[in-house]
Design a protein around this motif. Structure first.
Motif, short mmCIF file in Angstrom:
data_model
loop_
_atom_site.label_atom_id
_atom_site.label_comp_id
_atom_site.label_asym_id
_atom_site.label_seq_id
_atom_site.Cartn_x
_atom_site.Cartn_y
_atom_site.Cartn_z
N UNK A 66 -8.04 -81.75 64.58
CA UNK A 66 -8.90 -82.44 63.61
C UNK A 66 -8.60 -81.99 62.19
N UNK A 67 -8.42 -80.67 62.02
CA UNK A 67 -8.11 -80.15 60.69
C UNK A 67 -6.82 -80.76 60.15
N UNK A 68 -5.82 -80.78 60.98
CA UNK A 68 -4.53 -81.32 60.54
C UNK A 68 -4.65 -82.80 60.18
N UNK A 69 -5.39 -83.55 61.00
CA UNK A 69 -5.58 -84.98 60.73
C UNK A 69 -6.41 -85.19 59.46
N UNK A 70 -7.38 -84.33 59.26
CA UNK A 70 -8.24 -84.43 58.07
C UNK A 70 -7.42 -84.30 56.79
N UNK A 71 -6.50 -83.35 56.78
CA UNK A 71 -5.64 -83.16 55.62
C UNK A 71 -4.65 -84.32 55.49
N UNK A 103 -11.08 -82.46 47.37
CA UNK A 103 -11.45 -83.56 48.26
C UNK A 103 -11.93 -83.04 49.62
N UNK A 104 -11.25 -82.05 50.15
CA UNK A 104 -11.64 -81.51 51.45
C UNK A 104 -13.02 -80.88 51.42
N UNK A 105 -13.38 -80.29 50.30
CA UNK A 105 -14.65 -79.58 50.21
C UNK A 105 -15.84 -80.50 49.97
N UNK A 106 -15.58 -81.76 49.74
CA UNK A 106 -16.68 -82.70 49.50
C UNK A 106 -17.59 -82.80 50.73
N UNK A 117 -3.17 -74.13 51.85
CA UNK A 117 -4.60 -74.21 52.10
C UNK A 117 -4.90 -73.47 53.40
N UNK A 118 -6.14 -73.03 53.54
CA UNK A 118 -6.57 -72.33 54.75
C UNK A 118 -7.70 -73.11 55.39
N UNK A 119 -7.57 -73.38 56.69
CA UNK A 119 -8.60 -74.10 57.42
C UNK A 119 -9.20 -73.27 58.53
#
Length: 729
Positions: A126-131, A77-80, A102-104
Motif C-alpha cells: 500500500x505504501x509503495x502504491x500510495x507514493x 502531499x503524502x502528509x495530507x 522518504x521513510x514510510x
C-alpha cells in the motif's frame, strides 16, 4: 533519522560552547525519566517497521537514471492524509537525509496476534502504491539500499553540481551537492556542516575497488598512496543510503534490556543475509553492505580522538564512530561478555549512579554521552528537566548503533522499546516483509524458549566486519554461540508444556486448560474462523514470553506485575538490574564456533538447531489461521533458501547484473547505461512484472496471502475483549 526538533539551528561555534550544557541536562532528564517509568509493567507487544525509499527518475531517451530531488513536495502531499485523519491513516511518512528519500511506516503499530504477520506485506505494498500514485510516469519509488551512481557526475534531477570551495556549502564535497540534502528541515544540513567542522576536515570514506581484469588504477579521486580506493567525502554517501528497521515494545524495562542484548549478536548475521549495496560512486567495490560507509560518513571524531595525535584538547580516545555496532550489553547475564574496554564519561557515570541508575545502564548512557551534540536549536537550549527529554534525545538519537535502547517518551502511552537497525533495504515488498516477520518471530522464540545468543562483544565486532565482505552470506563464517543440551531442553519443554502464553499469542493448550478463553470450540475445522487471544495489559497471566503460572510460580522477567490468576507474586528484582532469566548452561559449555550463515539459519548437527527450525518449532504450538500460516511459511522458505545459498543476496545479484551486462568493460565501472538497465529490472521485480528466480525463486513473491485487514472472526474476538485496534482501516 532521529529527533527532528523544530527551530532555528545554531552555528557550530554556538553549538560546541553548549556541549556540556546539553550533556548535563540530558543526564538529568534521563534520570528523571527513568525513575518515573522504571516500574512500568505490562505493556503489550507492539511492533512496526520502517522502510526507506529512493525516488528515481528515468530518462528513457538517453537511457539514464537519476535520483529525483522531489522528497519535500512529495511529503507535503503524502502528509495530507495524516493531517486530515491522524488515527485513520494506513501509513505515515517522514523525511530522510536525501532530497530524493522518504521513510514510510505503518499508520499504527502491529500487535501480538499471529494474524498481524499477514498485514505487513500488504501494508508495505500500500505504501509503495500510495507514493507511486503521486509520481510522474518516468519516476519510480524504490526500496534499494544505495543508488549505484550516487556521487557520479550528474546523478541528480534536476542537475546539481558540488561546490567544494564554497564556504557556504554544508558538505564541501567533490561529488555530493548540497541540493541532494533534504531541504525541508534544517537538521540535515546542520548535521552535515557540524560533523565536518567538529572533525576538523571532511569525512573520509574508503572502499576497496573490486579489481577486474581491466580495472584502471589509481581509481579516479583515490587518496595518495591508496590507488585501489574508491573515496567518498560526504555525509550523504552514508546517510543517503536506505535501510529496513524494526522497533519492538517490551512489557517492561527488563525485557527491553534482554531483547537488546539477545538481538545484538544477530545484527551482523542479518546484515550479511540482507546485503544489498556493492556499488558506490559508480564503482563495483569489495563491500556488499552500507554499514561502514555510514559509519565513516558521520565520523566526527577529531585526530586526537582517533588516536592520530596526542590528547590535548579532547577528553577521550574513541574507538568507533558514533554510527557503529553496540559496545556493551545491558542485562546482567550479558555483563561477562563485555570483553572490549568501553570508553565512558566518568563524571556522567558517577552522576547516573548517584541518581539511582545501575552500573550497566549507567555505563551505557555514559558511553553515549562521550559524544558532543552536533545539532542544536536555539528554542531548545533551555528546558525543564523534569518534563522534557530533548537534550537526552539529542545525544541518544545521534548515536546510531546496531541496536537502540529506547526509553518511553514523556507523557506517552508508549513503553520501553528496542530498535533493530542493521538490515539493508530489499527490492520487493515480499523480501522486506519476510525479513521483518522473521525478526519479530525470533524475538518471541528468544523470550518463550529463554534462548541465549550472547556472544563476546569482540566477536560481534569481528562479525560486523565479516558481514560486509563480498558474498559473505555464502562464503564467510561467523562466530556464533553453540547450542547446549540445556537450551534444546528449554525449547522442547516450552513446546510441550500446556498453558503457555507467549507474549500474548495463546497456545491451543492454554485455551483448553480452563483459563476462561475458548479457542475455535466449534470443531468445524475451518482455520479461518479460529479466534486468537489478543494481548492483555499485563494484569493477567499473559505476559511477554512467560507462562501463565498454573504449574509453577509465574515469571514476569524479574519484575512484579501485580496479581496473576488471582494469586500474588513477589518480585525478585526490580528495574532491570536483576533478571529472573537464569542461564543454567555449564560455563565450560559456553563455547563459540565459526558457523556459516546456512548453519546459523538452518542448523548444524550437534552444534546449533538453526534459527528457522526454532521458529517452526515455536509456531507448531500457536493458533494460526490458514492464510497467515501460508504467508509465514513462504517467508521462512525464502529465508532458509537465501541462507543456504539457493537464492542469492541483492548485492550478489547486482554484481551479476553488472558483470554480465554487454556494456561492461571489465573495468569495475557501472556506466549510466548499465545503471539504467539494472534499475529498470528492479522496477519490474518490485512491480511483479519480472520474475528473477535467482533472487526470489519461481514466483515466490506472488504466493503469500497477505491482507489489508484481520479476518472478521479475529476482529470479533478483539472487540469482545476490548482490544480492537481497527487494523482494517
Amino acid at each position: 533519522m532521529g529527533l527532528l526538533s523544530e527551530g532555528s539551528p545554531l552555528s557550530w561555534e554556538e553549538t560546541k560552547v553548549l556541549a556540556d550544557h546539553v550533556r548535563e541536562h540530558g543526564v538529568n532528564q534521563f534520570i528523571n525519566l527513568y525513575h518515573r517509568l522504571k516500574d512500568r509493567q505490562g505493556d503489550i507487544l507492539k511492533w512496526g517497521d520502517e522502510v526507506e525509499y529512493i525516488i528515481v527518475k528515468f530518462d528513457e531517451k538517453h537511457k539514464v537514471a537519476r535520483v529525483a530531488l522531489i522528497a519535500q513536495d512529495l511529503l507535503a502531499q503524502l502528509n495530507e492524509k495524516e493531517m486530515a485523519d491522524p488515527k485513520g491513516v494506513k501509513s505515515l511518512w517522514r523525511p530522510e537525509y536525501g532530497a530524493y528519500m522518504i521513510e514510510g511506516t505503518p499508520g499504527k503499530p502491529f500487535g501480538g496476534l499471529m494474524a498481524h504477520f499477514n498485514l505487513v506485506e500488504a501494508n508495505m505494498r500500500y505504501r509503495r502504491e500510495e507514493v507511486t500514485e503521486l509520481l510522474a510516469k518516468d519516476e519510480c519509488v524504490m526500496s534499494i539500499t544505495n543508488f549505484p551512481r550516487l556521487g557520479s557526475p550528474n546523478f541528480t534531477y534536476p542537475l546539481a553540481q558540488p561546490r567544494p570551495e564554497d564556504p557556504l556549502s554544508s558538505a564541501r564535497s567533490l561529488y555530493f551537492p548540497d541540493e541532494a540534502i533534504f531541504p525541508g528541515h534544517p537538521r540535515f544540513k546542520t548535521l552535515t556542516r557540524n560533523i565536518r567542522m567538529r572533525r576538523g576536515e571532511k569525512v573520509s570514506i574508503k572502499l576497496k575497488v573490486f579489481k577486474d581484469a581491466k580495472t584502471k588504477l589509481p581509481v579516479e579521486g583515490a587518496p595518495p598512496g591508496e590507488p585501489d580506493v574508491v573515496l567518498l567525502d560526504a555525509m550523504g554517501f552514508g546517510m543517503g543510503c536506505c535501510c529496513l528497521q524494526l522497533t519492538f515494545q517490551a512489557c517492561n524495562i527488563t525485557e527491553a534490556r534482554r531483547l537488546y542484548d539477545q538481538l545484538a549478536p544477530l545484527c551482523p548475521i542479518m546484515l550479511a543475509l540482507t546485503a544489498a549495496s556493492p556499488i558506490y560512486r559508480g564503482y563495483l567495490t569489495e563491500s556488499d553492505c552500507r554499514w561502514n560507509v555510514i559509519s565513516s560518513s558521520v565520523d566526527c571524531r577529531t585526530e586526537e580522538e582517533r588516536g592520530l595525535a596526542p590528547l590535548e584538547n579532547q577528553k577521550f580516545r574513541i574507538a568507533k564512530s558514533r554510527y557503529d555496532s553496540i559496545d556493551s550489553y545491558l542485562s546482567p547475564e550479558g555483563a561477562k561478555y563485555n570483553d572490549v574496554p568501553i570508553t565512558y564519561d566518568e563524571q556522567v557515570y558517577n552522576r547516573l549512579v548517584e541518581g539511582g541508575i545501575d552500573h550497566l545502564l549507567a555505563q551505557h548512557v555514559a558511553h553515549l554521552f562521550i559524544r558532543d551534540t552536533v545539532s542544536l536549536f536555539s528554542e531548545k537550549v533551555h528546558q525543564n528537566d523534569n518534563e522534557d527529554t530533548d537534550h537526552f534525545e539529542n545525544i541518544q538519537s545521534t548515536n546510531w548503533q546496531t541496536m537502540r535502547f529506547k526509553p518511553p517518551p514523556p507523557n506517552s502511552s508508549i513503553g520501553w522499546r528496542v530498535e533493530f537497525r542493521p538490515c539493508e533495504a530489499q527490492i520487493s515488498d515480499f523480501e522486506n516483509a519476510a525479513i521483518v516477520c522473521f525478526v519479530v518471530l525470533l524475538t518471541r522464540v528468544i523470550l518463550s524458549y529463554q534462548l541465549n545468543f550472547l556472544t563476546p562483544i569482540s566477536k560481534v565486532d569481528e562479525n560486523m566486519q565479516t558481514a560486509q565482505k563480498r558474498d559473505a552470506c555464502r562464503a564467510e563464517k561467523f562466530w556464533f554461540r553453540k547450542s547446549s543440551k540445556t537450551t534444546e531442553q528449554r525449547a522442547a519443554q516450552a513446546q510441550a508444556k500446556g498453558g503457555l502464553h507467549i507474549n500474548g499469542w495463546q497456545t491451543p493448550e492454554a485455551a483448553e486448560n480452563g483459563n476462561g478463553t475458548a479457542t475455535n470450540g466449534n470443531g468445524n475445522g475451518n482455520e479461518d474462523e479460529k479466534e486468537e487471544e489478543p494481548l492483555n495489559n499485563g494484569t493477567s497471566a499473559k505476559m511477554n514470553g512467560h507462562e501463565n503460572g498454573h504449574s509453577r510460580k509465574a515469571q514476569t522477567n524479574g519484575t512484579s506485575n501485580g496479581t496473576l490468576n488471582g494469586g500474588s507474586t513477589t518480585s525478585t528484582s526490580t528495574n532491570g538490574v536483576d533478571s529472573d532469566h537464569t542461564d543454567t548452561d555449564d560455563e565450560e559449555n559456553e563455547l563459540f564456533q565459526l558457523l556459516t550463515i546456512n548453519e546459523i539459519f538452518n542448523g548444524k548437527s550437534n552444534v546449533f538447531p538453526g534459527l528457522v527450525p526454532l521458529i517452526r518449532s515455536y509456531l507448531q504450538s500457536m493458533e494460526v489461521d490458514t492464510d497467515t500460516h501460508c504467508t509465514i511459511e513462504q517467508y521462512l522458505r525464502f529465508i532458509e533458501k537465501r541462507a543456504a545459498g539457493e537464492l542469492i543476496t541483492t548485492a550478489t545479484w547486482m554484481r551479476q547484473q553488472v558483470l554480465n551486462h554487454p556494456d561492461y568493460k571489465q573495468d569495475s565501472v557501472v556506466t549510466e547505461g548499465i545503471n539504467y538497465d539494472m534499475l529498470k529490472l528492479i522496477q519490474g521485480i518490485q512491480e511483479g512484472k519480472h520474475v528473477e528466480p535467482a533472487l526470489l525463486g519461481q514466483g515466490y513473491h506472488s504466493k503469500t496471502k497477505t491482507k489489508d485487514f484481520i479476518p472478521p472472526a479475529l476482529q470479533k474476538q478483539l472487540a469482545k475483549n476490548g482490544c480492537c485496534e481497527d487494523n482494517d482501516k
